[in-house]
Write a protein that holds these residues in place. Structure first.
Motif, PDB file in Angstrom:
ATOM      1  N   PRO A   9       0.814  -1.204   0.000  1.00  0.00           N
ATOM      2  CA  PRO A   9       0.000   0.000   0.000  1.00  0.00           C
ATOM      3  C   PRO A   9       0.848   1.254   0.000  1.00  0.00           C
ATOM      4  O   PRO A   9       2.005   1.234   0.354  1.00  0.00           O
ATOM      5  CB  PRO A   9      -0.791  -0.114   1.318  1.00  0.00           C
ATOM      6  N   ASN A 202      -5.981   2.526   3.655  1.00  0.00           N
ATOM      7  CA  ASN A 202      -5.601   1.162   3.302  1.00  0.00           C
ATOM      8  C   ASN A 202      -6.768   0.196   3.258  1.00  0.00           C
ATOM      9  O   ASN A 202      -6.745  -0.777   2.509  1.00  0.00           O
ATOM     10  CB  ASN A 202      -4.515   0.676   4.254  1.00  0.00           C
ATOM     11  N   TYR A 204      -9.712   0.996   2.065  1.00  0.00           N
ATOM     12  CA  TYR A 204     -10.261   1.195   0.718  1.00  0.00           C
ATOM     13  C   TYR A 204      -9.288   0.711  -0.360  1.00  0.00           C
ATOM     14  O   TYR A 204      -9.708   0.188  -1.392  1.00  0.00           O
ATOM     15  CB  TYR A 204     -10.598   2.665   0.493  1.00  0.00           C
ATOM     16  N   ARG A 205      -8.008   0.862  -0.120  1.00  0.00           N
ATOM     17  CA  ARG A 205      -7.032   0.459  -1.144  1.00  0.00           C
ATOM     18  C   ARG A 205      -6.952  -1.059  -1.276  1.00  0.00           C
ATOM     19  O   ARG A 205      -6.780  -1.600  -2.361  1.00  0.00           O
ATOM     20  CB  ARG A 205      -5.647   1.014  -0.804  1.00  0.00           C
ATOM     21  N   ASN A 206      -7.083  -1.768  -0.148  1.00  0.00           N
ATOM     22  CA  ASN A 206      -6.921  -3.224  -0.168  1.00  0.00           C
ATOM     23  C   ASN A 206      -8.241  -3.983  -0.155  1.00  0.00           C
ATOM     24  O   ASN A 206      -8.239  -5.207  -0.297  1.00  0.00           O
ATOM     25  CB  ASN A 206      -6.081  -3.670   1.041  1.00  0.00           C
ATOM     26  N   LYS A 212     -13.020  -2.611  -2.530  1.00  0.00           N
ATOM     27  CA  LYS A 212     -11.781  -1.959  -2.953  1.00  0.00           C
ATOM     28  C   LYS A 212     -12.117  -0.761  -3.827  1.00  0.00           C
ATOM     29  O   LYS A 212     -12.899  -0.855  -4.765  1.00  0.00           O
ATOM     30  CB  LYS A 212     -10.949  -2.966  -3.743  1.00  0.00           C
ATOM     31  N   ARG A 214      -9.939   2.605  -5.354  1.00  0.00           N
ATOM     32  CA  ARG A 214      -8.786   3.511  -5.421  1.00  0.00           C
ATOM     33  C   ARG A 214      -9.265   4.953  -5.306  1.00  0.00           C
ATOM     34  O   ARG A 214      -8.590   5.810  -4.731  1.00  0.00           O
ATOM     35  CB  ARG A 214      -8.032   3.296  -6.734  1.00  0.00           C
ATOM     36  N   ALA A 217      -9.791   5.763  -1.733  1.00  0.00           N
ATOM     37  CA  ALA A 217      -8.464   5.788  -1.088  1.00  0.00           C
ATOM     38  C   ALA A 217      -7.754   7.105  -1.396  1.00  0.00           C
ATOM     39  O   ALA A 217      -7.160   7.726  -0.511  1.00  0.00           O
ATOM     40  CB  ALA A 217      -7.631   4.604  -1.563  1.00  0.00           C
ATOM     41  N   ASP A 218      -7.853   7.537  -2.648  1.00  0.00           N
ATOM     42  CA  ASP A 218      -7.205   8.800  -3.040  1.00  0.00           C
ATOM     43  C   ASP A 218      -7.872   9.996  -2.360  1.00  0.00           C
ATOM     44  O   ASP A 218      -7.200  10.941  -1.929  1.00  0.00           O
ATOM     45  CB  ASP A 218      -7.253   8.971  -4.564  1.00  0.00           C
ATOM     46  N   THR A 221      -6.689  10.116   1.069  1.00  0.00           N
ATOM     47  CA  THR A 221      -5.277  10.515   1.090  1.00  0.00           C
ATOM     48  C   THR A 221      -5.160  12.035   1.081  1.00  0.00           C
ATOM     49  O   THR A 221      -4.363  12.622   1.824  1.00  0.00           O
ATOM     50  CB  THR A 221      -4.532   9.923  -0.122  1.00  0.00           C
ATOM     51  N   TYR A 240       3.411   7.932  -5.042  1.00  0.00           N
ATOM     52  CA  TYR A 240       2.511   7.972  -6.202  1.00  0.00           C
ATOM     53  C   TYR A 240       3.312   8.098  -7.504  1.00  0.00           C
ATOM     54  O   TYR A 240       2.910   7.572  -8.539  1.00  0.00           O
ATOM     55  CB  TYR A 240       1.534   9.139  -6.085  1.00  0.00           C
ATOM     56  N   ARG A 246       1.703  -0.805  -9.780  1.00  0.00           N
ATOM     57  CA  ARG A 246       0.457  -0.116 -10.122  1.00  0.00           C
ATOM     58  C   ARG A 246       0.812   1.093 -10.972  1.00  0.00           C
ATOM     59  O   ARG A 246       1.958   1.539 -10.994  1.00  0.00           O
ATOM     60  CB  ARG A 246      -0.288   0.322  -8.851  1.00  0.00           C
TER      61      ARG A 246
END
Length: 637
Positions: A9, A202, A204-206, A212, A214, A217-218, A221, A240, A246
């Protein structure tokens, strides 16, 4: 089934959402330390708040020499006067044995309990955690929950974060990651985003505790960055840009550096200047590069960024005069090397022989014609390629209830072609098609549940979807499962045996591509007794596909005499056929065979020929190897 390897992550999940280990447990209240003599006078007159404030000043070293020993004396005096915050602070000193105080967890728990009984949320949260850990009190999860819930009723973020961590990792409570997420979100909403943010990102990212995403997650962030210190923001931005496993995301990096720059960070300004100037991760923009270079060029010289900023300003001036600078050449080279998203190709049968006729049928509501048009426009078959038109026709078909229409829309969202990539949205469309019995979509739902992409990771559900697709003799599912179980590093005998059976079933259902792994497993004795003769027979049968990999595959048998008589000339002929089809691995094999002189006579001239072809047509590591060999040949090595 062996689960897919998960990429690292961008922000690591906190290993423990602990109240006790965050800022030594208590956030000190805002204290005015500008008039120390007045505070001392008041404290000597028995004003306990002034004693507490003095303790804070000495602990932080604000307008006095920092001294934990002196801080403790003032906190203890205020605690004896029953000031709740001071009782808590005194408890913390005994808990850690700081400020010259002997560590005493029982005494610490006693002071913290007194503060908690006054209704101080910080103390309630800490007293709850002490019961979870059994520090200074008998371990009692029910009692701990009672005190944590008291603090949570007051929206105490440390209690929320601690309890979320207990649910997420399942330490003292049954693992419940959805519950953990709801607590982390509540903590973040109530001002605890610095502690809760990394965990939310994490999750949301995983896809652990929520589908899941992104995008989410962004979003989190960026929310986290608005509260984080610039150094941390810059670290995330760098990840990033230098993403592993990725796609690089220059836009997110720029957004993060801007947040850091707005907080006055010079390093972030420097990165913004360079990113816009070179065009790394974003489109090259001299106007924006000039803006940040100008800011840095006028900054105090102690930061050291003024020199490169002034150099870039000079280069921008030169480019605007029409001169070609070295930076311009570098930017052009970087742009040419930037990987692009591979074009979307739908592997769906469609009649693209008369698109006009098909369009007339589609206007009358013919669903099959809408699907054909979607495929034709997406693939550029019989008509100029247009993802927009292809997507719109698929959407029309989906609206009319077509499972294939739903599937194609899902493909667009999954790959991010024309529409913004959104795995949650892709999963929604795939699910509609899968529930209508479309094997393609059932296969994708199996993959999504295996990886936790757009849906919760669930191997049992993945297996159910794969089985539905396989029941319809959908061989890509069998091939996928074969690869997952029989990877190159798999040593588990049972997994390899099952992998072989999946490939065999795929071949039984007519998928000739299964012959390649079947021949390899028979040749190497993986998942099945070694049988070189049978392996060669399957490799020969694979030649019927006419693929370059088939020619390359069987060349190895002739080269080494595996399952057949050794015939180097035949091996070379087969490799050359594969190479003529632009097979990079075949070119690489020929290049190395002639250069090293293994199995064939050493021939540097022929090795150079293949190296030059590979250098011109190859990608990534194959091109690198060709270029390296050409350097050796040129150097006479």
């Amino acid at each position: 089934m062996k689960p897919l390897t998960r990429t690292l992550p961008i922000i690591m999940v906190a290993t423990a959402s602990s109240i006790l280990f965050s800022s030594q447990a208590v956030a000190l209240t805002d204290t005015d330390c500008t008039n120390i003599p007045k505070l001392e006078t008041n404290a000597n007159q028995g004003i306990f708040q002034s004693s507490f404030d003095l303790g804070t000043c000495f602990e932080t070293g604000t307008n006095v020499e920092k001294s934990r020993e002196t801080a403790f004396q003032h906190f203890k005096k205020a605690a004896d006067g029953k000031l709740p915050a001071a009782m808590l602070r005194t408890g913390v000193y005994y808990l850690y044995g700081s400020g010259g105080v002997k560590k005493d967890q029982k005494l610490a728990a006693n002071w913290i309990s007194k503060a908690a009984e006054t209704g101080l949320a910080e103390a309630e949260a800490m007293y709850g955690e002490l019961h979870f850990r059994g520090w200074g009190v008998r371990k009692n999860i029910d009692e701990g929950m009672k005190w944590l819930n008291k603090a949570i009723e007051k929206n105490n973020t440390k209690a929320l974060n601690f309890l979320a961590g207990e649910y997420f990792y399942g330490r003292n409570l049954s693992k419940d990651r959805e519950k953990a997420l709801s607590l982390y979100l509540k903590a973040a909403e109530n001002g605890g985003i610095i502690q809760a943010g990394p965990s939310i990102i994490n999750i949301y990212r995983n896809g652990e505790g929520a589908p899941k995403s992104r995008e989410l997650a962004d979003q989190w962030t960026l929310k986290y960055a608005n509260h984080a210190d610039p150094r941390r923001i810059n670290q995330i931005a760098e990840r990033y840009l230098n993403a592993k496993g990725r796609p690089r995301d220059g836009r997110m990096a720029i957004s993060l550096y801007k947040i850091s720059a707005e907080k006055g960070d010079q390093t972030a300004k420097y990165h913004l200047m360079n990113l816009y100037f070179v065009g790394f991760g974003v489109e090259r923009n001299l106007s924006k590069a000039r803006k940040w270079a100008t800011v840095l060029a006028n900054d105090p010289e102690k930061y050291g960024y003024h020199k490169p900023a002034r150099k870039i300003l000079n280069e921008i001036d030169a480019e605007e005069r029409g001169e070609e600078t070295q930076s311009m050449k570098s930017a052009k080279l970087l742009k040419s090397l930037t990987r692009k998203t591979p074009p979307l190709k739908l592997k769906i049968e469609a009649d693209c022989s008369n698109v006009k006729l098909t369009e007339n049928k589609a206007k009358k509501g013919d669903i099959k014609s809408l699907i054909d048009l979607s495929v034709c426009y997406t693939n550029g078959d019989g008509v100029a390629q247009s993802y927009e038109t292809g997507f719109n026709h698929a959407k029309q078909a989906a609206k009319a209830g077509s499972p294939m229409g739903n599937y194609i829309v899902g493909v667009y969202y999954n790959l991010g072609s024309f529409v913004k990539k959104d795995h949650n949205e892709a999963a929604k469309w795939y699910l509609k098609a899968a529930n209508d019995g479309l094997a393609n979509a059932q296969h994708m739902m199996g993959i999504f549940h295996t990886a936790g992409t757009g849906v919760p990771k669930n191997m049992a559900t993945a297996g159910q979807w794969f089985k539905k697709a396989i029941d319809q003799k959908y061989t890509p599912s069998l091939m996928y499962l074969g690869r997952q179980l029989g990877g190159p590093f798999t040593k588990n005998k049972k997994a390899l045996e099952t992998s072989f059976l999946y490939y065999a079933k795929a071949f039984e259902y007519g998928d000739m591509k299964a012959l390649y792994p079947l021949s390899q497993m028979l040749k190497d004795g993986k998942g099945v007794p070694k049988d070189e003769k049978r392996a060669f027979e399957l490799a020969e049968l694979y030649l019927d596909t006419g693929s370059s990999s088939a020619y390359r595959n069987i060349s190895e048998y002739y080269l080494k005499g595996i399952g057949t008589q050794k015939d180097v000339n035949q091996a070379i002929s087969l490799l050359e056929k594969a190479a003529d089809m632009n097979d990079e691995l075949a070119m690489l094999k020929l290049m190395n065979l002639y250069y090293k002189g293994n199995d064939v006579s050493k021939d540097v001239k022929t090795a150079r020929k293949w190296a030059e072809q590979l250098s011109a047509k190859g990608k990534d590591w194959t091109k690198e190897q060709a270029d390296e060999l050409l350097k050796k040949i040129k150097a006479g090595k």
